[in-house]
Every structure is written in structure tokens, then in C-alpha cells.
Motif scaffolding. Structure first.
Motif, short mmCIF file in Angstrom:
data_model
loop_
_atom_site.label_atom_id
_atom_site.label_comp_id
_atom_site.label_asym_id
_atom_site.label_seq_id
_atom_site.Cartn_x
_atom_site.Cartn_y
_atom_site.Cartn_z
N MET A 15 -38.03 48.15 8.74
CA MET A 15 -38.68 47.97 7.86
C MET A 15 -38.83 46.56 6.99
O MET A 15 -40.14 46.18 6.81
CB MET A 15 -38.40 48.93 6.86
CG MET A 15 -39.26 49.43 5.71
SD MET A 15 -40.87 49.79 6.27
CE MET A 15 -41.59 49.88 4.51
N SER A 19 -42.24 44.44 7.21
CA SER A 19 -42.94 44.39 5.85
C SER A 19 -43.02 42.96 5.51
O SER A 19 -44.18 42.35 4.85
CB SER A 19 -42.38 45.21 4.83
OG SER A 19 -40.93 44.84 4.64
N ASN A 39 -47.53 45.80 2.03
CA ASN A 39 -46.44 46.68 1.50
C ASN A 39 -46.76 48.01 0.78
O ASN A 39 -46.05 48.98 1.08
CB ASN A 39 -45.79 45.52 0.14
CG ASN A 39 -44.51 46.18 -0.14
OD1 ASN A 39 -43.41 46.02 0.70
ND2 ASN A 39 -44.14 46.67 -1.01
N GLY A 42 -46.66 50.56 3.64
CA GLY A 42 -45.23 50.83 3.91
C GLY A 42 -44.76 51.66 3.05
O GLY A 42 -44.05 52.72 3.23
N MET A 96 -47.95 50.46 9.63
CA MET A 96 -46.88 50.16 8.32
C MET A 96 -46.74 51.62 7.54
O MET A 96 -45.58 51.94 7.16
CB MET A 96 -47.32 49.31 7.62
CG MET A 96 -47.21 47.80 8.20
SD MET A 96 -45.28 47.29 8.20
CE MET A 96 -44.81 47.80 6.80
N GLY A 100 -43.04 53.22 7.23
CA GLY A 100 -42.62 53.69 6.10
C GLY A 100 -42.08 55.10 5.80
O GLY A 100 -41.32 55.50 5.14
#
Length: 389
Positions: A15, A19, A39, A42, A96, A100
């Protein structure tokens, strides 16, 4: 504990790496004002993963729940790599979200560890799984530069390399999760908890304090951390400096987690939360005073930001582990994490606008003010409650 630790470590490393470069890819493609969307994607996935893991654990057990969310993350990492390699932002952002989901599941796994420890050591037990993020702190940012060089050697865009590395790490997390036991306390299910009681549970003083503190700390941390790679990028620093600063921050977030656990066990979760709030405010002040000290004061400020978050995170989690009845834990704890992750999407998106409007000092100021939110609840101590079971 070993299987939990390794799986969480691999997932969180993936992660961090994904990110970090996704923010830069979006900024280079559509500008800094929208760079927070990477971001935010995520974080949205993390909220879904936290909520989903809690529900799946209550119904199917911890091993099956973790395997499911990590498998989603693997598919997302492969999709994000395809998006990064072709500069297809839609694929990158959807990927993403899926990465996440795995990250959110890894975060909630700390409560599985807490259930394996006696009442007076629950904070230490969950802090060991939080400590797994140290691997991500050290490896995630430092993977960016060598993975970028490997990608260039393969004829791929430099920034896509870290996303490919994230896919490999997520595959390892999926594999090691199959080693978790299929039965036992980690997988215990206590039926009979009514969802209608969630609102009542969240209004308990200790639970409300934990939720507010965790929410404020996460918002403060995400606001500053999201814009740190862009701050360095716009001052012409390479990926090596980005990795250095983010490593300092990630070490603060995770490396001292066992110390935070001992503080929470010995002095109480509220004390740990109060110390964390003080450090978050101090970190914001350091960043505001010296926003361009990229190899000195900025790493120090980001370390304080990380450890302040860690104290709040571990302290709040210990309050939830001790306050909730066994029948309530899996879904409520996952739900709290989901609320925190969902709210921090706002911080991710607002951070880009704040950075564009007033630079990094304005971002730090906003983070410091948000960190103060739980102070009134900390000063108003509620009655103690002993959970059943």
C-alpha cells in the motif's frame, strides 16, 4: 501471530509503495490540485476493506476474511500496474481502491491479535500487529527508486515499477494468509449482536472518545502525509529523498508501536491518546516553521506526525478492545475503522486544494487544528465499564 504479522507487513508495504507513486502519477498527468484523488481512492478502499473484514470475520472467520480482502488487493495491484504503465488514470484509481480493501483488512487484523491476549495485555497484543507496519515503513518508500530503475530497464515508465512491486508483495500476503488456523479464538464468532445497537454502542463515552481521537489523528496525518511527496517533487527532489522523508514518517507510525502498547496497558488508553495529540500538534508546528527543510527538519516533523498517530491509534484501539463485549467486537471495530477511513477521504481531497492555495504550511496548519478535536472528550472522563466475556 506469525502469519498475521507477515501478511499485514506485506500488505502494508504494498500500500505504501503504490500510494506514493500514484500521487505523483496523477500530479504529473492532471496537475497538483487533483493529486489527492490517488490517495483518496486508496482510503475509500480501506474503508470498504475494514467494514467488509469485520462483517466477514463475524460470519466466516478470520482466515477466510483476510484471504478474501487480500485477494481483492492482488487484483487491484495488477490493474493499477496496467494503469500506471499506460497512464490510464481510471485503471490506476480503481486499482488503488482494490489495494485499499486489502489495506483496510490488514488494519483491522490488529483486533484478532488483541483477542489472543489477556485483559491487561490487549494493547500490547494489538500493537505487535501495528508494529508489522514497520516493514512497510522501511521497505515501502525505499522500494520506489530501485523499482523505478527496474521498470525503466524493462522499457516501462519509471513510476510504474513501485506498483509492480506492490503486486508481488500482495501475492505474498495472499499466500501466507492460507497458513492461518482455520479454527480457534482468532475465528471465534459470537452471534446475537443486533446492528440496531451500533448507535448505542458508539455513544458510550469510551467508544466515542476512541472514535473521535482516531478520526482526528487520521485526518491530521493524512492531510500532511498526502502532500509530502508533492512538496518534495515540486522542489526538484528525486525519489531517493521522497523515500527518505516518507521512511522517517512510516517508522514513526509503526516502529514504536510496542512502546505505545505498553503505555496504554500501564497508564490507560486515554493517556496514550493525550500524548499522541500533543505530538501531532508539535509535528504540525515543525512543518509550518520549516517546510523546506527536506533533509533535516521535515523528516523530524514527519516522524513526530507518525508517532503521534501511533499513540492515538494504539490507545484508541485498546479502549475499543476493552470496552466492547465479544459479540460486538468484530463488526463495531471494523465499522469504526471504516468511518475513520471514509472521513479521511475528505482530507485527501482537501489537501490538494490547500496545497495549491497556500502551500505546505497551510496544509500543516489544518492538520494541527484537526488533531485537537478529541481534547474536550479527553477532559470529560466518563464512567468505566467492564465488558462481558
Amino acid at each position: 501471530m506469525t502469519s498475521l504479522f507477515i501478511g499485514v507487513a506485506m500488505m502494508m508495504t504494498a500500500m505504501v509503495a503504490a500510494s506514493t507513486v500514484s500521487t505523483l502519477i496523477v500530479a504529473d498527468t492532471v496537475g497538483s490540485r487533483l493529486s489527492g484523488f490517488a490517495n483518496a481512492a486508496g482510503v475509500l478502499g480501506s474503508a470498504a476493506g475494514a467494514l467488509g473484514l469485520g462483517a466477514l470475520t463475524a460470519r466466516r472467520g478470520g482466515r477466510s476474511a483476510l484471504f478474501t480482502v487480500y485477494l481483492c488487493a492482488l487484483g487491484g495491484a495488477l490493474l493499477a500496474f496496467a494503469g500506471a504503465a499506460s497512464t490510464t488514470l481510471s485503471a490506476l484509481l480503481v486499482g488503488m481502491v482494490l489495494i485499499g480493501i486489502g489495506n483496510g483488512g490488514a488494519q483491522v487484523a490488529r483486533y484478532m491479535a488483541a483477542d489472543l491476549y489477556p485483559e491487561d495485555r490487549k494493547a500490547f497484543g494489538l500493537s505487535i500487529i501495528v508494529w508489522a507496519g514497520t516493514v512497510g515503513a522501511l521497505a515501502g518508500p525505499t522500494l520506489v527508486a530501485p523499482a523505478g530503475r527496474l521498470a525503466e530497464a524493462l522499457g516501462l515508465p519509471e513510476l510504474s515499477g513501485a506498483v509492480l512491486a506492490a503486486a508481488a508483495l500482495t501475492a505474498l500476503a495472499v499466500t501466507v494468509t492460507t497458513l492461518l488456523p482455520g479454527a480457534g479464538r482468532v475465528e471465534a464468532r459470537r452471534p446475537g449482536f443486533s446492528r440496531e445497537r451500533i448507535g448505542q454502542v458508539l455513544r458510550r463515552p469510551a467508544v466515542a472518545t476512541a472514535l473521535c481521537a482516531m478520526l482526528a489523528a487520521h485526518l491530521a496525518m493524512v492531510t500532511v502525509m498526502t502532500m509530502t511527496p508533492l512538496q518534495l517533487h515540486e522542489h526538484d527532489h528525486g525519489l531517493d529523498v521522497v523515500g527518505l522523508v516518507l521512511s522517517a514518517h512510516m517508522i514513526g507510525m509503526f516502529a514504536l508501536a510496542p512502546l505505545s502498547g505498553r503505555i496504554a496497558d500501564l497508564m490507560g488508553g486515554r493517556f496514550a491518546v493525550g500524548c499522541g495529540v500533543a505530538l501531532l500538534v508539535a509535528a504540525a508546528a515543525v512543518v509550518m516553521v520549516a517546510p523546506t527543510g527536506h533533509t533535516s527538519t521535515l523528516p523530524a516533523g514527519l516522524f513526530l506526525l507518525g508517532y503521534g498517530w501511533n499513540l492515538v491509534f494504539v490507545g484508541s484501539s485498546s479502549l475499543l478492545s476493552r470496552e466492547l463485549d465479544p459479540a460486538e467486537r468484530s463488526e463495531v471495530q471494523g465499522g469504526v475503522d471504516a468511518v475513520v477511513f471514509t472521513a479521511s477521504i475528505v482530507a485527501s481531497l482537501a489537501a490538494g486544494a490547500l496545497f495549491a492555495g497556500g502551500g505546505f504550511p497551510l496544509v500543516a496548519l489544518a492538520g494541527g487544528l484537526v488533531a485537537l478535536a478529541p481534547v474536550p472528550l479527553l477532559l470529560r472522563r466518563g464512567p468505566a465499564r467492564t465488558p462481558r466475556g
